[in-house]
Design a protein around this motif. Sequence first.
Motif, PDB file in Angstrom:
ATOM      1  N   ALA A  23       7.791  15.656  -6.959  1.00  0.00           N
ATOM      2  CA  ALA A  23       6.797  15.550  -5.894  1.00  0.00           C
ATOM      3  C   ALA A  23       7.386  14.834  -4.679  1.00  0.00           C
ATOM      4  O   ALA A  23       7.144  15.225  -3.532  1.00  0.00           O
ATOM      5  CB  ALA A  23       5.563  14.812  -6.394  1.00  0.00           C
ATOM      6  N   LEU A  24       8.187  13.817  -4.935  1.00  0.00           N
ATOM      7  CA  LEU A  24       8.806  13.069  -3.846  1.00  0.00           C
ATOM      8  C   LEU A  24       9.788  13.935  -3.062  1.00  0.00           C
ATOM      9  O   LEU A  24       9.889  13.817  -1.836  1.00  0.00           O
ATOM     10  CB  LEU A  24       9.506  11.826  -4.394  1.00  0.00           C
ATOM     11  N   LEU A  25      10.481  14.821  -3.752  1.00  0.00           N
ATOM     12  CA  LEU A  25      11.391  15.749  -3.066  1.00  0.00           C
ATOM     13  C   LEU A  25      10.611  16.653  -2.117  1.00  0.00           C
ATOM     14  O   LEU A  25      10.995  16.827  -0.953  1.00  0.00           O
ATOM     15  CB  LEU A  25      12.174  16.580  -4.080  1.00  0.00           C
ATOM     16  N   TYR A  26       9.504  17.218  -2.568  1.00  0.00           N
ATOM     17  CA  TYR A  26       8.661  18.055  -1.711  1.00  0.00           C
ATOM     18  C   TYR A  26       8.199  17.258  -0.492  1.00  0.00           C
ATOM     19  O   TYR A  26       8.275  17.728   0.639  1.00  0.00           O
ATOM     20  CB  TYR A  26       7.416  18.531  -2.474  1.00  0.00           C
ATOM     21  N   ASP A  27       7.684  16.056  -0.751  1.00  0.00           N
ATOM     22  CA  ASP A  27       7.167  15.228   0.332  1.00  0.00           C
ATOM     23  C   ASP A  27       8.272  14.802   1.299  1.00  0.00           C
ATOM     24  O   ASP A  27       8.036  14.668   2.497  1.00  0.00           O
ATOM     25  CB  ASP A  27       6.433  14.009  -0.217  1.00  0.00           C
ATOM     26  N   PHE A  75       1.990   8.644   3.470  1.00  0.00           N
ATOM     27  CA  PHE A  75       1.529   8.373   2.113  1.00  0.00           C
ATOM     28  C   PHE A  75       0.160   7.693   2.105  1.00  0.00           C
ATOM     29  O   PHE A  75      -0.709   8.045   1.305  1.00  0.00           O
ATOM     30  CB  PHE A  75       2.556   7.545   1.341  1.00  0.00           C
ATOM     31  N   THR A  76      -0.034   6.730   2.989  1.00  0.00           N
ATOM     32  CA  THR A  76      -1.318   6.034   3.044  1.00  0.00           C
ATOM     33  C   THR A  76      -2.452   7.007   3.337  1.00  0.00           C
ATOM     34  O   THR A  76      -3.508   6.963   2.690  1.00  0.00           O
ATOM     35  CB  THR A  76      -1.291   4.918   4.111  1.00  0.00           C
ATOM     36  N   TRP A  77      -2.258   7.896   4.289  1.00  0.00           N
ATOM     37  CA  TRP A  77      -3.302   8.838   4.671  1.00  0.00           C
ATOM     38  C   TRP A  77      -3.631   9.782   3.514  1.00  0.00           C
ATOM     39  O   TRP A  77      -4.798   9.963   3.165  1.00  0.00           O
ATOM     40  CB  TRP A  77      -2.860   9.631   5.904  1.00  0.00           C
ATOM     41  N   PHE A  78      -2.625  10.382   2.910  1.00  0.00           N
ATOM     42  CA  PHE A  78      -2.873  11.324   1.821  1.00  0.00           C
ATOM     43  C   PHE A  78      -3.462  10.634   0.586  1.00  0.00           C
ATOM     44  O   PHE A  78      -4.380  11.166  -0.049  1.00  0.00           O
ATOM     45  CB  PHE A  78      -1.601  12.079   1.429  1.00  0.00           C
ATOM     46  N   TRP A  79      -2.929   9.476   0.219  1.00  0.00           N
ATOM     47  CA  TRP A  79      -3.415   8.793  -0.975  1.00  0.00           C
ATOM     48  C   TRP A  79      -4.845   8.311  -0.817  1.00  0.00           C
ATOM     49  O   TRP A  79      -5.593   8.243  -1.788  1.00  0.00           O
ATOM     50  CB  TRP A  79      -2.514   7.620  -1.329  1.00  0.00           C
ATOM     51  N   SER A  80      -5.245   7.964   0.392  1.00  0.00           N
ATOM     52  CA  SER A  80      -6.611   7.487   0.598  1.00  0.00           C
ATOM     53  C   SER A  80      -7.590   8.637   0.810  1.00  0.00           C
ATOM     54  O   SER A  80      -8.793   8.428   0.877  1.00  0.00           O
ATOM     55  CB  SER A  80      -6.673   6.514   1.777  1.00  0.00           C
ATOM     56  N   ILE A 110      -1.052  -0.716   0.442  1.00  0.00           N
ATOM     57  CA  ILE A 110      -0.361  -1.667  -0.435  1.00  0.00           C
ATOM     58  C   ILE A 110       0.598  -0.920  -1.355  1.00  0.00           C
ATOM     59  O   ILE A 110       1.750  -1.320  -1.545  1.00  0.00           O
ATOM     60  CB  ILE A 110      -1.378  -2.504  -1.250  1.00  0.00           C
ATOM     61  N   ARG A 111       0.154   0.207  -1.911  1.00  0.00           N
ATOM     62  CA  ARG A 111       1.020   1.008  -2.777  1.00  0.00           C
ATOM     63  C   ARG A 111       2.230   1.531  -2.014  1.00  0.00           C
ATOM     64  O   ARG A 111       3.348   1.502  -2.516  1.00  0.00           O
ATOM     65  CB  ARG A 111       0.229   2.165  -3.383  1.00  0.00           C
ATOM     66  N   ALA A 112       2.022   2.005  -0.796  1.00  0.00           N
ATOM     67  CA  ALA A 112       3.131   2.523   0.013  1.00  0.00           C
ATOM     68  C   ALA A 112       4.150   1.417   0.311  1.00  0.00           C
ATOM     69  O   ALA A 112       5.367   1.652   0.234  1.00  0.00           O
ATOM     70  CB  ALA A 112       2.606   3.140   1.310  1.00  0.00           C
ATOM     71  N   LEU A 113       3.681   0.236   0.647  1.00  0.00           N
ATOM     72  CA  LEU A 113       4.589  -0.877   0.919  1.00  0.00           C
ATOM     73  C   LEU A 113       5.325  -1.318  -0.351  1.00  0.00           C
ATOM     74  O   LEU A 113       6.520  -1.626  -0.310  1.00  0.00           O
ATOM     75  CB  LEU A 113       3.816  -2.055   1.524  1.00  0.00           C
TER      76      LEU A 113
END
Length: 153
Positions: A23-27, A75-80, A110-113
């Motif tokens: 997933a990280l590779l795609y992102d 990441f913050t935008w998508f995760w929230s 917080i997760r992204a940081l």
Amino acid sequence: MTADKNPNTITAEPAGLLRRLGALLYDSLLIGGLLMLASIVITVPTEMLLGAETSAKVSKTLLAWFWLLIPLLFFTWFWSRGGQTLGMRAWRLRVVCEDGTALDGKKALIRALCAVISWLPLGLGFLWSLFDPENRAWHDRLSGTRLVVLPKE
């Protein structure tokens, strides 16, 4: 995936390291495109307005900030907003709080940081998920979140 008392609570199997990295590779491809676009948007106007010599200094500073902020905001935008990035959708992953509920903006940031901390010692924080009983990486533990695999539909 089962729902607890709260219909918004997700209980599913934890994600393994290979799925995380997939997933990280795609992102990373998406973020790379955003960074290239930001580079063009910053360097072309500053060079036109300030000239080549001055714009190089200004562009470098602005780009450094953008290269830090764009992944964090991505990441913050998508995760929230649904707990999934586009790469996570492809790999059927979702990030949730420890209790299985969705992340809010603060928890996602917080997760992204904390994910930065997982990468700094040569990715050791991610490798930790291989030994963790719940397959959680450092940033999962630090932010009170977990990454789960969604069932096939």
